[in-house]
Design an enzyme around this catalytic site. Structure first.
Site, mmCIF file in Angstrom:
data_model
loop_
_atom_site.group_PDB
_atom_site.id
_atom_site.type_symbol
_atom_site.label_atom_id
_atom_site.label_comp_id
_atom_site.label_asym_id
_atom_site.label_seq_id
_atom_site.Cartn_x
_atom_site.Cartn_y
_atom_site.Cartn_z
ATOM 1 N N SER A 158 -38.562 -3.595 24.793
ATOM 2 C CA SER A 158 -39.295 -3.246 26.005
ATOM 3 C C SER A 158 -40.404 -2.246 25.711
ATOM 4 C CB SER A 158 -38.346 -2.649 27.049
ATOM 5 O OG SER A 158 -39.076 -2.318 28.216
ATOM 6 N N LYS A 217 -31.251 -5.702 28.580
ATOM 7 C CA LYS A 217 -32.707 -5.849 28.725
ATOM 8 C C LYS A 217 -33.056 -6.578 30.024
ATOM 9 C CE LYS A 217 -37.129 -6.022 27.593
ATOM 10 N NZ LYS A 217 -37.717 -7.050 28.423
ATOM 11 N N HIS A 226 -32.660 -4.141 32.791
ATOM 12 C CA HIS A 226 -33.840 -3.262 32.708
ATOM 13 C C HIS A 226 -35.008 -3.901 33.455
ATOM 14 C CE1 HIS A 226 -37.813 -2.642 30.873
ATOM 15 N NE2 HIS A 226 -37.453 -1.395 30.632
ATOM 16 N N ASN A 227 -35.238 -5.193 33.223
ATOM 17 C CA ASN A 227 -36.352 -5.880 33.879
ATOM 18 C C ASN A 227 -36.132 -6.002 35.383
ATOM 19 O OD1 ASN A 227 -37.176 -6.156 31.224
ATOM 20 N ND2 ASN A 227 -37.830 -8.264 31.468
ATOM 21 N N GLU A 285 -37.038 -2.821 36.735
ATOM 22 C CA GLU A 285 -38.510 -2.763 36.687
ATOM 23 C C GLU A 285 -39.114 -3.443 37.925
ATOM 24 O OE1 GLU A 285 -41.716 -5.158 34.060
ATOM 25 O OE2 GLU A 285 -40.246 -4.035 32.889
#
Length: 515
Positions: free
Chosen positions: A145, A217, A220-221, A224
């Protein structure tokens, strides 16, 4: 005299799009010799030529036109990074990553490590890791990232796979990852090509087995997505309720970036809002950018996973739906001409107080969004038997990645102090912050509703907060309805949990309507 053997490369990388190129240069800057290969050989040649002209570490980057020569050039156990676009979602789906692995298998040796650094779905990663392990190879699925700049100057790296494979990759991943100050959690950002940052705590750690890295991940997105949507709603509230112009809002976001909202996304929003339109310097660029948002699918994966696991990540899902709604541009234009909003609304008074209220609503909603993301990871860990360290994961997010923010230091502290914390909102610090900010949070959403300004992420985050803190919800009536029409049974408040009942619902005495 025997001919001196040519030294082998430390690592190889396949896939020379922008992310791949930048990751290669990052590794070379840190003293690693990197072999590179791209299916289109001309792309490899162009990259090598550009390195020789512009990069101080060019002598440590070696290009190959043939895959077999590329593989032979790497020291054993070979470490080969794939930065190839993945499209597989279901475990049985096969894509370009699988085709690349198939091409490598006849050329590599048992014990070699393949590292997938793309945005692959964790289901595919679990399948690949299992298949390759059975054949004697190692496989790591690593989240990367930070975008192009992160890959070049220090990304946040989230590797999942065996501990043995991680031990071999660890020195390289720790060297090239972003670094943060151990005391403050703030990232070091003065990296120069050829002079990499070596001080501080690396923003990488072994996440867990098989697909754990790619799952983290993905979440995480998802965070985001909601982070960006919340910022956009704050921007829109200042614009619609207060009539503020872009440069004035830029100053507000710049001020916010010095406090608890300090983050990469707030920082770039500050920059974006003061950018003039190159085609017409009298306008701000953001005002001529079309209001239709794209997405690559990871936010949708996060929402789907939350549904599958039964975790109420409603704010994250709402951010995805907001992007879908934005894409209906022509329908919205048509609807704006026929669907009427509130009439005769009073102008909002108290500009400074309203801006502070929007700040508090953004901060509170952000806490809830992260709470949902970490709650989702906790349930996935239970389902897949991953041993996730949430304090370590929050620490990895502090530098390099898109969601890096000051308050991740507080999340790191919360899970370090209590690794079994059920929900981030229950941590003493975050509980105090939510209690401190909630009046303004409610005020902002009330104003938005009265003025017809959509705040889907703010509103869904507040609904999550109110739902989570409610000892009693109206699901009792819902379960009675399910038993009435489908004999789905129910539990009773005066009986132990997991003891189920059904009643043959009698026909009620309905009131008679007057003739």
């Amino acid at each position: 005299m025997a001919k001196k053997k040519k030294a082998k490369s430390d690592i190889g990388l396949i896939g020379l799009a922008v992310m791949g190129q930048n990751l290669v240069l990052n590794m070379a800057d840190h003293g690693y010799t990197v072999s590179v290969y791209n299916r289109t050989a001309s792309k490899t040649d162009a990259f090598i030529a550009d390195c020789r002209t512009n990069e101080p570490s060019a002598d440590r980057v070696i290009g190959f036109a043939e895959l077999k020569d590329f593989v032979k050039s790497i020291a054993k156990p070979r470490k080969i990074i794939l930065l190839v676009k993945s499209t597989a979602v279901l475990p049985e789906d096969r894509d370009a990553v699988d085709m690349t692995i198939d091409a490598l298998l006849p050329l590599i040796s048992k014990g070699d490590i393949i590292i997938d650094g793309g945005n692959s779905n964790w289901n595919a990663t679990i399948r690949r890791e299992s298949d390759l392990r059975d054949k004697g190879y190692e496989f790591i699925g690593s989240g990367v990232s930070g975008g192009e700049l992160g890959a070049r100057f220090g990304p946040s790296l989230m590797p999942g796979g065996s501990k043995k494979a991680w031990k071999s990759l660890k020195p390289i991943w720790q060297a090239i990852s972003a670094k943060v100050n151990a005391r403050t959690g703030k990232p070091y950002e003065d990296y120069q090509p050829g002079k990499p940052i070596t001080q501080g705590v690396p923003c990488t750690a072994h996440i867990g087995a098989d697909g754990a890295g790619h799952y983290v991940k993905m979440v995480h997105n998802g965070i985001e997505y909601i982070d960006m949507q919340l910022i956009c709603e704050a921007y829109n509230l200042m614009k619609q309720l207060l009539g503020m112009k872009s440069d004035e809002m830029s100053k507000v976001f710049g001020q916010w970036n010095t406090g608890v909202l300090d983050s990469y996304l707030i920082e770039i929003t500050t920059d974006i809002l003061q950018q003039r339109d190159p085609a017409n310097r009298r306008k701000f660029l953001v005002d001529v950018v079309l209001d239709t948002a794209g997405q690559k699918g990871t936010g949708k994966w996060t929402s789907a996973s939350a549904l599958d696991l039964g975790i109420p990540a409603n704010a994250i899902a709402e951010a995805v739906f907001a992007r879908f709604l934005s894409a209906l541009k022509e329908e919205r234009i048509a609807a704006s001409k026929s669907l009427r909003g509130p009439k005769d609304v009073k102008p909002v008074r108290g500009k400074a107080a309203t801006i502070q209220a929007i700040h508090d609503a953004l901060y509170s909603s952000k806490i809830c969004a992260y709470a949902q993301g970490f709650q989702l990871m906790a349930e996935a860990a239970r389902q897949h038997r991953w041993k996730l360290n949430f304090g370590e994961i929050a620490a990895i997010f502090r530098g390099g990645c898109i969601i890096r923010a000051r308050f991740l230091q507080k999340i790191t502290a919360a899970y370090t102090k209590n690794p079994k914390l059920q929900n981030l909102m229950l941590d003493p610090f975050f509980k105090r912050e939510l209690h401190r900010c909630q009046d303004n949070w409610r005020k902002v959403i009330s104003l938005a509703v009265l003025h017809g300004v959509p705040t889907p992420a703010f509103s869904s985050a507040l609904a999550y907060f109110d739902g989570y803190r409610s000892a009693v919800l109206p699901a009792n009536l819902l379960q009675a309805q399910r038993d009435y029409f489908g004999a789905h049974t129910y539990e009773r408040t005066d009986q132990p949990r997991s003891k189920f009942f059904h009643v043959d619902w009698p026909e009620p005495d309905r009131p008679q309507l007057n003739a």
